[in-house]
Design an enzyme around this catalytic site. Structure first.
Site, PDB file in Angstrom:
ATOM      1  N   VAL A 222       0.839  -1.207   0.000  1.00 12.54           N
ATOM      2  CA  VAL A 222       0.000   0.000   0.000  1.00 12.54           C
ATOM      3  C   VAL A 222       0.871   1.253   0.000  1.00 12.54           C
ATOM      4  O   VAL A 222       0.575   2.256  -0.675  1.00 12.54           O
ATOM      5  CB  VAL A 222      -0.949  -0.012   1.220  1.00 12.54           C
ATOM      6  CG1 VAL A 222      -1.704   1.303   1.308  1.00 12.54           C
ATOM      7  CG2 VAL A 222      -1.900  -1.186   1.129  1.00 12.54           C
ATOM      8  N   ALA A 223       1.966   1.226   0.757  1.00 14.51           N
ATOM      9  CA  ALA A 223       2.836   2.403   0.853  1.00 14.51           C
ATOM     10  C   ALA A 223       3.486   2.741  -0.476  1.00 14.51           C
ATOM     11  O   ALA A 223       3.829   3.905  -0.737  1.00 14.51           O
ATOM     12  CB  ALA A 223       3.907   2.164   1.913  1.00 14.51           C
TER      13      ALA A 223
ATOM     14  N   THR B 199      -1.033  30.127 -40.650  1.00 20.32           N
ATOM     15  CA  THR B 199      -0.361  30.861 -39.584  1.00 20.32           C
ATOM     16  C   THR B 199      -1.343  31.621 -38.705  1.00 20.32           C
ATOM     17  O   THR B 199      -1.109  31.802 -37.522  1.00 20.32           O
ATOM     18  CB  THR B 199       0.653  31.853 -40.177  1.00 20.32           C
ATOM     19  OG1 THR B 199      -0.027  32.715 -41.096  1.00 20.32           O
ATOM     20  CG2 THR B 199       1.754  31.112 -40.902  1.00 20.32           C
TER      21      THR B 199
ATOM     22  N   GLU C  16      -0.954   7.603  -3.798  1.00 18.28           N
ATOM     23  CA  GLU C  16      -2.365   8.008  -3.776  1.00 18.28           C
ATOM     24  C   GLU C  16      -2.579   9.397  -4.377  1.00 18.28           C
ATOM     25  O   GLU C  16      -3.647   9.704  -4.903  1.00 18.28           O
ATOM     26  CB  GLU C  16      -2.897   7.988  -2.339  1.00 18.28           C
ATOM     27  CG  GLU C  16      -3.019   6.613  -1.713  1.00 18.28           C
ATOM     28  CD  GLU C  16      -1.711   6.164  -1.087  1.00 18.28           C
ATOM     29  OE1 GLU C  16      -0.705   6.901  -1.223  1.00 18.28           O
ATOM     30  OE2 GLU C  16      -1.680   5.084  -0.466  1.00 18.28           O
TER      31      GLU C  16
ATOM     32  N   ASP D 246       0.166  25.694 -43.227  1.00 17.64           N
ATOM     33  CA  ASP D 246       0.358  27.051 -43.734  1.00 17.64           C
ATOM     34  C   ASP D 246      -0.681  28.000 -43.133  1.00 17.64           C
ATOM     35  O   ASP D 246      -0.820  29.134 -43.547  1.00 17.64           O
ATOM     36  CB  ASP D 246       0.253  27.085 -45.265  1.00 17.64           C
ATOM     37  CG  ASP D 246      -1.137  26.690 -45.759  1.00 17.64           C
ATOM     38  OD1 ASP D 246      -1.909  26.175 -44.945  1.00 17.64           O
ATOM     39  OD2 ASP D 246      -1.431  26.897 -46.942  1.00 17.64           O
TER      40      ASP D 246
END
Length: 541
Positions: A298-299, A347, A303, A345
Site C-alpha cells: 500500500v505504501a 499561420t 495516492e 500554412d
C-alpha cells in the site's frame, strides 16, 4: 436543421436544395435557386416561413446520440491508476488499517467526480461551435427587411449581411459584395471577397466566390444572399457532426500513466512478497509478516498521483478555453504539449492572428515604427491610415477589438504615435466612404478635418501609387513624385514583399477651399499625395 421524424436527411431539404456532395448544385445561378427553392428577391412570406420551420426544424447545431454520462463516469473508475488504488484500499482494509482504506477510497471518488465534471465541460464541442452563430438575423420577408431569431431561419430566406455581422446559414449571394473572415472554417487569417459573380473554381465549396457560410464573419461590405442550407446541413454543421464521430485513442500521457501503473504495481508486489519470507525468518509470525507486507504494498502506491494529473490537465483545459480553444478531452492538453512538429500554412490559426506595423517608409529613408514617436510625418501617416479604416480598436468591453487584423494594427500604431481616433469621432467626420474593392485593391474616405475636406486612401502599393502625383518630402512639403522616386519606392516595396511582409501605401489629398467633395470614386482617388508605405509583421505567436 434537424431531421424530421418522417423524412431522411436528404428529404428534409427544400426542393432543389443542394447536397454537400453535389457542389455544382449549390453554385447555380440565382434564377435557378429562386425557382428550385420556391422563393424570390422579395423573400418568403411569413406563412411560408412558418411552414418550412415545421418541416426543416430550427437553424441550430444539435448533439447526436443519447446520454453519455454513465459511460463517462464509469471510465473514471476503470483507469489503471484508479484500479491500482482500489486494490490498495482493499489490501489496507485486509491489513487492519481501515482509516487508510477509507482515505484511499475518498481520493478515488473525489478524483472521479472532479475529472467527470471537467470531461463533460471539455467535450462541449457542439456548444462551442454554436457560439459562432449569432442570436438574430436580418432577412427579407413579405418584401420587408426585418430582424428574426437566427434559429427561425429557413432555406429560401433572403439573408441580409453587412459589416460586423456573423453569417448564420450557408447562402448564395445575389446582390452586393462582402469581405468575409473564413478563419473559423479554413484557418486562413486573411479575409476573402465574395460577390454574386460565380467563379470557375471546381474544388472545395469554401473557395466559391459567390457563397457565404454559417459561422463566418463579415469584415466589410453589404449583400443579400438566398439561404440554401441551415443547421446541421451547413459546413459548420458538418464540422459539429464530425467532432462527435471522431474515434478516440489513448494520448501519450494515458499510455505513460498505464505503463507507470504496471511498473508501480509490479514493484510493490515484488517488494511485499520478498519481505514475507524475510519477516518470518527474522522471527515475526506469519500474521505479522503478512500485515507488514500488505503495508509495504500500500505504501508504494502513490495516492496523490491521480488527482495531481487530473488537476494539472484541468488547469490546462481552462487556460485554453479562456483563449477560445475547443478541447474535447482533458488528455488532449498533454497531447498538444507533446507535439514536436506541426506542418501547416495556416499561420493565423496557430498564432494570435494579430498584425503589427514594424517599419515605416518616409521620403528620405525608413524607420522603425516603435521609434517614430517624435516624427510628425509618421504621425500624419498613422492618422491618415486610421481615418480610412472601419475596424474598432480594443476596449475593456471588447478586448480583442473588431474588424480586419491589418486595420487593427493601423489603429494600434495611431494610438502609439499619439493620434488615436475614437470611432464616434471618425464616424462624425466621415462624409463619404469608398469601401475596399478587391479589384482596385484600395479603399478611400472623404473626411471633414479642421475645417478642410481631406481624402484618405490606403491599399496595395501597386494600386495606390498610380493615383499619386506628389510625395511628402523630409521637410513635410508636397513635391512632385518623379520617375526616380517611383523607382526607389518600387525597390523598397519589393524588398518588403520578399521578406514575406504585407505592405500598404497611405496617401491623402487636402481639397482647396471651396472645392466640392468628389462624389465619384475616380475623382476622389486622383492627384493624391503619397505619405509613405508601412509594412506589417507576421501574426504574433
Amino acid at each position: 436543421m434537424t431531421r424530421s421524424s418522417h423524412t431522411d436527411e436528404r428529404d428534409a431539404r427544400p426542393p432543389g436544395a443542394p447536397d454537400n456532395a453535389e457542389q455544382a448544385d449549390e453554385r447555380r445561378q440565382p434564377a435557378e435557386l429562386f425557382r428550385d427553392l420556391r422563393t424570390s428577391p422579395s423573400g418568403l412570406t411569413s406563412r411560408e416561413a412558418a411552414r418550412r420551420q415545421l418541416v426543416y426544424g430550427p437553424n441550430v447545431l444539435t448533439r447526436s446520440g443519447g446520454r453519455r454520462w454513465p459511460g463517462e463516469l464509469l471510465s473514471q473508475f476503470t483507469q489503471p491508476l484508479a484500479i491500482l488504488l482500489a486494490l490498495a484500499a482493499v489490501l489496507a482494509w485486509a491489513g487492519g488499517t481501515p482509516a487508510l482504506s477509507v482515505a484511499v477510497v475518498a481520493v478515488i471518488l473525489l478524483n472521479a467526480g472532479f475529472a467527470f465534471v471537467q470531461e463533460m465541460q471539455a467535450e462541449r464541442a457542439v456548444e462551442a461551435l454554436a457560439a459562432f452563430l449569432p442570436p438574430t438575423a436580418r432577412v427579407v420577408r413579405d418584401d420587408v427587411r426585418c430582424e428574426i431569431a437566427a434559429k427561425d431561419l429557413v432555406p429560401g430566406d433572403i439573408l441580409v449581411v453587412s459589416e460586423g455581422d456573423r453569417v448564420c446559414a450557408d447562402a448564395r449571394i445575389i446582390e452586393g459584395t462582402l469581405m468575409l473572415d473564413l478563419s473559423s472554417l479554413t484557418g486562413e487569417s486573411l479575409p476573402v471577397t465574395r460577390s454574386p459573380e460565380p467563379s470557375d473554381e471546381t474544388g472545395s465549396l469554401l473557395e466559391a466566390h459567390e457563397l457565404v457560410f454559417s459561422g463566418t464573419t463579415c469584415s466589410g461590405g453589404e449583400a443579400e444572399a438566398v439561404v440554401t442550407l441551415t443547421g446541421m446541413h451547413t459546413e459548420l454543421g458538418r464540422i459539429a457532426a464530425l467532432s462527435q464521430r471522431v474515434h478516440t485513442e489513448r494520448s501519450p500521457l494515458e499510455k505513460q500513466v498505464r505503463r507507470a501503473t504496471w511498473i508501480i504495481a509490479v514493484v510493490a508486489v515484488v517488494i511485499g512478497a520478498a519481505f514475507l519470507p524475510i519477516g518470518v525468518a527474522a522471527g515475526l509470525g506469519w500474521s505479522a509478516a503478512i500485515g507488514f507486507s500488505i503495508g509495504l504494498i500500500v505504501a508504494n502506491v502513490p495516492e496523490g498521483l491521480l488527482p495531481t494529473i487530473t488537476l494539472a490537465l484541468a488547469a490546462g483545459v481552462r487556460e485554453l478555453a479562456a483563449g477560445g480553444a475547443v478541447v474535447k478531452r482533458l488528455s488532449g492538453v498533454e497531447t498538444l504539449g507533446s507535439t514536436t512538429v506541426i506542418c501547416t500554412d495556416k499561420t493565423g490559426t496557430l498564432t494570435e492572428n494579430r498584425m503589427r506595423v514594424t517599419r515605416l517608409w518616409l521620403a528620405g529613408g525608413e524607420m522603425d515604427a516603435a521609434r517614430a514617436v517624435h516624427e510628425p510625418r509618421a504621425a500624419l501617416l498613422a492618422a491618415s491610415a486610421a481615418a480610412s479604416t472601419t475596424a474598432e480598436a480594443p476596449t475593456p468591453a471588447q478586448p480583442q477589438g473588431s474588424g480586419d487584423p491589418t486595420e487593427l494594427a493601423i489603429l494600434r500604431l495611431a494610438e502609439e504615435l499619439g493620434v488615436a481616433i475614437v470611432p464616434s469621432q471618425r464616424k462624425a467626420a466621415r462624409r463619404t466612404i469608398f469601401p475596399f474593392d478587391a479589384h482596385l485593391k484600395r479603399m478611400s474616405t472623404v473626411n471633414d478635418e479642421a475645417g478642410a475636406t481631406t481624402v484618405h486612401t490606403n491599399g496595395a502599393p501597386e494600386a495606390v501609387l498610380p493615383c499619386c502625383t506628389r510625395l511628402l518630402d523630409p521637410q513635410g512639403k508636397s513635391v512632385e513624385l518623379d520617375a526616380a522616386l517611383r523607382g526607389e519606392l518600387s525597390a523598397t516595396i519589393d524588398g518588403y514583399a520578399a521578406s514575406g511582409l504585407r505592405v500598404l501605401a497611405i496617401a491623402h489629398h487636402v481639397l482647396d477651399d471651396g472645392q466640392k467633395a468628389p462624389a465619384e470614386r475616380s475623382a476622389a482617388e486622383s492627384d493624391l499625395t503619397l505619405i509613405g508605405p508601412g509594412r506589417h509583421g507576421r501574426p504574433r505567436t
